[in-house]
Design a protein around this motif. Sequence first.
Motif, PDB file in Angstrom:
ATOM      1  N   TRP A 354      -9.023 -37.165 -46.448  1.00 21.43           N
ATOM      2  CA  TRP A 354      -9.066 -35.831 -47.083  1.00 21.43           C
ATOM      3  C   TRP A 354      -9.272 -35.940 -48.596  1.00 21.43           C
ATOM      4  CZ3 TRP A 354      -4.750 -34.584 -50.258  1.00 21.43           C
ATOM      5  CH2 TRP A 354      -3.640 -35.438 -50.120  1.00 21.43           C
ATOM      6  N   LYS A 355      -8.533 -36.824 -49.274  1.00 22.26           N
ATOM      7  CA  LYS A 355      -8.756 -36.998 -50.705  1.00 22.26           C
ATOM      8  C   LYS A 355      -9.925 -37.960 -50.905  1.00 22.26           C
ATOM      9  CE  LYS A 355      -5.412 -37.901 -54.411  1.00 22.26           C
ATOM     10  NZ  LYS A 355      -3.983 -38.327 -54.454  1.00 22.26           N
ATOM     11  N   TYR A 356      -9.953 -38.991 -50.094  1.00 25.34           N
ATOM     12  CA  TYR A 356     -11.029 -40.002 -50.155  1.00 25.34           C
ATOM     13  C   TYR A 356     -11.776 -39.960 -48.835  1.00 25.34           C
ATOM     14  CZ  TYR A 356      -7.760 -41.563 -53.724  1.00 25.34           C
ATOM     15  OH  TYR A 356      -6.911 -41.609 -54.792  1.00 25.34           O
ATOM     16  N   LYS A 357     -12.931 -39.278 -48.851  1.00 23.80           N
ATOM     17  CA  LYS A 357     -13.608 -39.018 -47.586  1.00 23.80           C
ATOM     18  C   LYS A 357     -14.586 -40.116 -47.186  1.00 23.80           C
ATOM     19  CE  LYS A 357     -13.104 -34.060 -47.443  1.00 23.80           C
ATOM     20  NZ  LYS A 357     -13.627 -32.805 -47.910  1.00 23.80           N
ATOM     21  N   HIS A 358     -14.907 -41.016 -48.128  1.00 20.95           N
ATOM     22  CA  HIS A 358     -15.947 -42.002 -47.799  1.00 20.95           C
ATOM     23  C   HIS A 358     -15.362 -43.282 -47.184  1.00 20.95           C
ATOM     24  CE1 HIS A 358     -14.477 -42.889 -51.794  1.00 20.95           C
ATOM     25  NE2 HIS A 358     -15.048 -44.070 -51.790  1.00 20.95           N
ATOM     26  N   SER A 542     -26.690 -44.434 -49.948  1.00 19.23           N
ATOM     27  CA  SER A 542     -25.843 -43.832 -48.926  1.00 19.23           C
ATOM     28  C   SER A 542     -25.412 -42.435 -49.353  1.00 19.23           C
ATOM     29  CB  SER A 542     -24.622 -44.722 -48.702  1.00 19.23           C
ATOM     30  OG  SER A 542     -23.561 -43.976 -48.155  1.00 19.23           O
ATOM     31  N   LYS A 543     -25.662 -41.472 -48.478  1.00 18.51           N
ATOM     32  CA  LYS A 543     -25.312 -40.091 -48.812  1.00 18.51           C
ATOM     33  C   LYS A 543     -23.799 -39.939 -48.961  1.00 18.51           C
ATOM     34  CE  LYS A 543     -26.296 -35.337 -47.429  1.00 18.51           C
ATOM     35  NZ  LYS A 543     -24.902 -34.889 -47.360  1.00 18.51           N
ATOM     36  N   ASP A 547     -22.191 -38.271 -52.113  1.00 23.35           N
ATOM     37  CA  ASP A 547     -21.313 -37.095 -52.003  1.00 23.35           C
ATOM     38  C   ASP A 547     -19.952 -37.333 -52.656  1.00 23.35           C
ATOM     39  OD1 ASP A 547     -23.291 -35.830 -50.693  1.00 23.35           O
ATOM     40  OD2 ASP A 547     -22.406 -35.980 -48.674  1.00 23.35           O
ATOM     41  N   ALA A 548     -19.508 -38.579 -52.644  1.00 22.84           N
ATOM     42  CA  ALA A 548     -18.209 -38.892 -53.259  1.00 22.84           C
ATOM     43  C   ALA A 548     -18.356 -39.133 -54.771  1.00 22.84           C
ATOM     44  CB  ALA A 548     -17.604 -40.116 -52.582  1.00 22.84           C
ATOM     45  N   GLY A 549     -19.573 -38.912 -55.271  1.00 19.50           N
ATOM     46  CA  GLY A 549     -19.803 -39.086 -56.712  1.00 19.50           C
ATOM     47  C   GLY A 549     -19.911 -40.543 -57.117  1.00 19.50           C
ATOM     48  N   LEU A 550     -20.304 -41.389 -56.144  1.00 18.66           N
ATOM     49  CA  LEU A 550     -20.382 -42.824 -56.431  1.00 18.66           C
ATOM     50  C   LEU A 550     -21.822 -43.315 -56.311  1.00 18.66           C
ATOM     51  CD1 LEU A 550     -17.312 -43.687 -54.236  1.00 18.66           C
ATOM     52  CD2 LEU A 550     -17.406 -44.122 -56.697  1.00 18.66           C
ATOM     53  N   ASP A 551     -22.128 -44.378 -57.067  1.00 18.83           N
ATOM     54  CA  ASP A 551     -23.446 -44.998 -56.974  1.00 18.83           C
ATOM     55  C   ASP A 551     -23.566 -45.781 -55.674  1.00 18.83           C
ATOM     56  OD1 ASP A 551     -24.489 -44.296 -59.500  1.00 18.83           O
ATOM     57  OD2 ASP A 551     -23.215 -45.824 -60.443  1.00 18.83           O
ATOM     58  N   LYS A 676     -12.923 -48.007 -56.319  1.00 17.65           N
ATOM     59  CA  LYS A 676     -13.034 -46.631 -55.812  1.00 17.65           C
ATOM     60  C   LYS A 676     -14.125 -46.503 -54.751  1.00 17.65           C
ATOM     61  CE  LYS A 676      -9.949 -45.220 -58.833  1.00 17.65           C
ATOM     62  NZ  LYS A 676      -9.525 -46.559 -59.283  1.00 17.65           N
ATOM     63  N   ALA A 677     -15.080 -47.408 -54.757  1.00 17.84           N
ATOM     64  CA  ALA A 677     -16.153 -47.332 -53.761  1.00 17.84           C
ATOM     65  C   ALA A 677     -15.812 -48.110 -52.503  1.00 17.84           C
ATOM     66  CB  ALA A 677     -17.455 -47.851 -54.356  1.00 17.84           C
ATOM     67  N   GLY A 678     -15.160 -49.257 -52.676  1.00 22.45           N
ATOM     68  CA  GLY A 678     -14.891 -50.119 -51.524  1.00 22.45           C
ATOM     69  C   GLY A 678     -13.481 -50.006 -50.989  1.00 22.45           C
ATOM     70  N   GLY A 679     -12.565 -49.519 -51.828  1.00 23.53           N
ATOM     71  CA  GLY A 679     -11.182 -49.335 -51.384  1.00 23.53           C
ATOM     72  C   GLY A 679     -10.288 -50.541 -51.562  1.00 23.53           C
ATOM     73  N   GLY A 680     -10.858 -51.708 -51.849  1.00 27.10           N
ATOM     74  CA  GLY A 680     -10.041 -52.914 -51.972  1.00 27.10           C
ATOM     75  C   GLY A 680      -9.404 -53.032 -53.342  1.00 27.10           C
ATOM     76  N   LEU A 681      -8.311 -53.786 -53.401  1.00 23.76           N
ATOM     77  CA  LEU A 681      -7.680 -54.063 -54.694  1.00 23.76           C
ATOM     78  C   LEU A 681      -8.514 -55.100 -55.454  1.00 23.76           C
ATOM     79  CD1 LEU A 681      -4.026 -54.188 -53.429  1.00 23.76           C
ATOM     80  CD2 LEU A 681      -4.755 -52.788 -55.352  1.00 23.76           C
ATOM     81  N   ASN A 682      -8.489 -55.030 -56.780  1.00 21.74           N
ATOM     82  CA  ASN A 682      -9.239 -56.006 -57.590  1.00 21.74           C
ATOM     83  C   ASN A 682      -8.293 -57.153 -57.945  1.00 21.74           C
ATOM     84  OD1 ASN A 682     -11.089 -53.947 -57.466  1.00 21.74           O
ATOM     85  ND2 ASN A 682     -10.757 -53.270 -59.564  1.00 21.74           N
ATOM     86  N   LEU A 683      -8.133 -58.089 -57.019  1.00 22.85           N
ATOM     87  CA  LEU A 683      -7.061 -59.073 -57.177  1.00 22.85           C
ATOM     88  C   LEU A 683      -7.370 -60.177 -58.180  1.00 22.85           C
ATOM     89  CD1 LEU A 683      -6.021 -59.307 -53.421  1.00 22.85           C
ATOM     90  CD2 LEU A 683      -4.834 -58.100 -55.238  1.00 22.85           C
ATOM     91  N   CYS A 684      -8.605 -60.302 -58.594  1.00 21.46           N
ATOM     92  CA  CYS A 684      -8.931 -61.339 -59.591  1.00 21.46           C
ATOM     93  C   CYS A 684      -9.251 -60.716 -60.942  1.00 21.46           C
ATOM     94  CB  CYS A 684     -10.068 -62.218 -59.099  1.00 21.46           C
ATOM     95  SG  CYS A 684      -9.607 -63.217 -57.692  1.00 21.46           S
TER      96      CYS A 684
END
Lengths: 703, 150
Positions: A354-358, A542-543, A547-551, A676-684
């Motif tokens: 709902w907040k993150y639809k992609h 990717s649409k 739509d999520a405002g991401l490249d 924000k595009a992939g959802g993963g943490l940036n651990l490095c």
Amino acid sequence: MKESVYSICGMCTVRCPIRVEVEDNEVTWIEGNPHLLDGALCAKGSAGPALVKDDERPQQPLIREGGRGAGRWKEVSWETAYDYIAKKLNTIKKEHGPESLVVSSRGGPWQSMYKAFCHAFGSPNYTNHDSTCGRNTHHASLSLNGVGRKGFVYDIKNSKHLVLFGRNMFASLRIAENIQTMDMLEKGGRLTYVDVRQSMTGLKATRFFQVRPGTDYALILGIINEVIERKLYDQKFIDKYVSDFDQLCTFIEEYTPAWAAKECGVKEKAIKQFVDEIAEDMPHVIFHPGWMLTRYQDSFYASRALHILNVLMGNIEIKGGLLIPKGPGDCNAKGIQNVDFPKPDIKRADGVGWKYKHFDKGPGLQHLFFPTMLSEDPYPIKAWIAMRHDPFTCMPDPEAQKRAFDKCDLLVSIDTHYSEFGWYADVILPESTYLERDNPICLQKGLKPRLAVRRKCVDPVFDTKPSWEIFKNLADRCDMKDYFPFNSMEKYWEWQLEPTGLTMKDFEEKGFVSLTDEPVMYDPDNLEGQFKTPSGKIEMVSKKLTDAGLDSLKPYISPEKPSKGKFRLVYGRSAIHTHGHTINNILLYELMPKNTLWINTRVASKLNVKEGDIVDVIAVNGFKQRIRAHVTDFIHPECVFTVHGFGRQIPLQSRAYHAGLSDQKLMVGMLDKWDKAGGGLNLCESFVTVRRSARNPRRRVEL
Amino acid sequence: MNKYMIYLNTIRCIGCHACEVHCKANKNLPFGPILCEIDHKPLKSIRGVPKTEFSFRSCYQCEDPYCGDICPTDAITKREDGIVVVDDEKCIGCMACAGACPWGIPQLNPLTNKMVKCDYCVDRVDAGLKPACVTKCTTHALKFVTMEVV
């Protein structure tokens, strides 16, 4: 009497097929399933019996007596533990609603049982560890190919060139894949390895790029540029299956190999020679899109770009390329059934859907629960059951996590060993080890899909239970009697196999049932319908992302350079240990009792640090750990490296206790840094200060 | 002459040390004795790729084993096929053998207080199988070779 049992290993989550010999309720021999691995097994696999015998693991249910993390436990019976948890869960459900429960586990074939429990309870909040693992890779593939990370298997054996970006496959062992890679290399195939340091995998490479940390994406862009510039792509494949290819061509123009070479600190000539090689080897070139790729700010885009390279090679569904895994339907067979409960129609607490639809709604994103737990918006989280999952080892900054977990009234850890989270939890329910328990039948997709099963080899040494029994007993006490209407795993197997016409006898000969004799391949000229994107094409743009405002094709941003005296903290695997799971295993501890801090020779000499010296490693907030330095030429000077999983703080694990350094405890504030595009943490993306420690002895005075 | 030897294909070896654990698990050894070892030289850059060479070491099954000569109870003998074996019934754990061996191969098993060393998993060999390290080598880099006079 000697008995031979086929089963599935459980020392890591690769789950290699094994054959176990048992005599008088003791495991005397474990080897890789001879029908699939010809006996091959890794060190961890052989150390399985040591896990069974380890008395430094929980031996009966424990309920916390002192404060959280104080380590004062009351030994209780299973009945008492179940009643205690059920009473709390029922109260929480009544006061805050069922959605205030989170169940987290690891991914894999058995998660449906834990997910079903969560849903049957009435909560949509099932999650897993993947936001610290394969989420970026998964979402990258979804946005491009319309299928997730597991939508392809890699035919390494028949390929001519395997390209690995930081995928250290000879430390993160998957035995079948390792054997394939070795066979490929012995046939004269090529292996290109890209990393910030030299690793076991890099040693076997024919070409090695040591890049500046965080610049993988730049190198991939440079390669794409050269491939497109020289028109080395498969035009026919692209015309047929790809949309918006022209946008990629326009986007890539500025990212020349000369630019990439400068950005990554490699030679332009080497990039061009590499492209010469893939021109010779294509289409039998595999660009591995990464496994655990939750590393840098642009890892999602790096993985997406690696997938794009596979598309340019036109290597999908051809021998030596990326193959689409086949299921029972492709073999005219029926699949097995698994317990399943529909997801309750309630907003997820992590905002996924709902907040993150992609994002893929399946397991959501675990780190996004923490802000909700603190703000209680949209609703509070009051109970967390961690099934074989250790957030404190798996995710950064355990101290910050504790502030969120402290908002819960009930924390339960179900695991075979003491986890760092378990030590902080309210109840520890000890699961039987993989050699002491049965698990449901699982489907393993591939060119030759098969059904496999983990079987109990010996009776539990301690008062431990298999996970199905634990969840069933909790469900029965929480008014969820429909959840698992079976009294034994045998009965469940029978039900699972009902549609297939198979029986457990069919598993006896080889430990698995192959659903086809011959590998199933689709026609590569007729792949329509395989790419499950909105347009049915492989989408360069990717649409969903737009739509999520991401490249979709993101302009490159150069990674931050560490300031003076600071280093980027990177971490990885060793072939000996499975993160924090095995550090206390006596046979593996003997081989690798501690980790070290890899540091470049040149910068180490400036810090007056020599091989074996003790160094202080200091996080941004001043939190400090000590570790011995491993000084080497073969790591980039901007970073330091360590093996993940060490530095454990559970006093009852006498070997692992305070042995080595734990990277995740140094990642202060890193729960908020995610892709924000992939959802993963940036651990490095965390930086530490390194200095020679005052603990290095100079003089030693006795009396 | 020795009939068998263990050969390491260093191209396939990935230095994962699994052989060491396969051996210990098969012989049910506690913390302490390690009967075979994978080692490698320091890394050296060769045409841009840092490389190293792996080696595998276990008991050499000497033609004329010093460990056997010095053993006060004649517990160590060389079989016809060349494998040097220790008889647990006779071994008193004095470890004189460890001093006599130029490579310090014999080790004390603290569980039994007897000497233990690589014997190519002789019980397995006699059953027509291969040693544990070879059978389970992660990448099939170790081979159990039967030698022939050419």
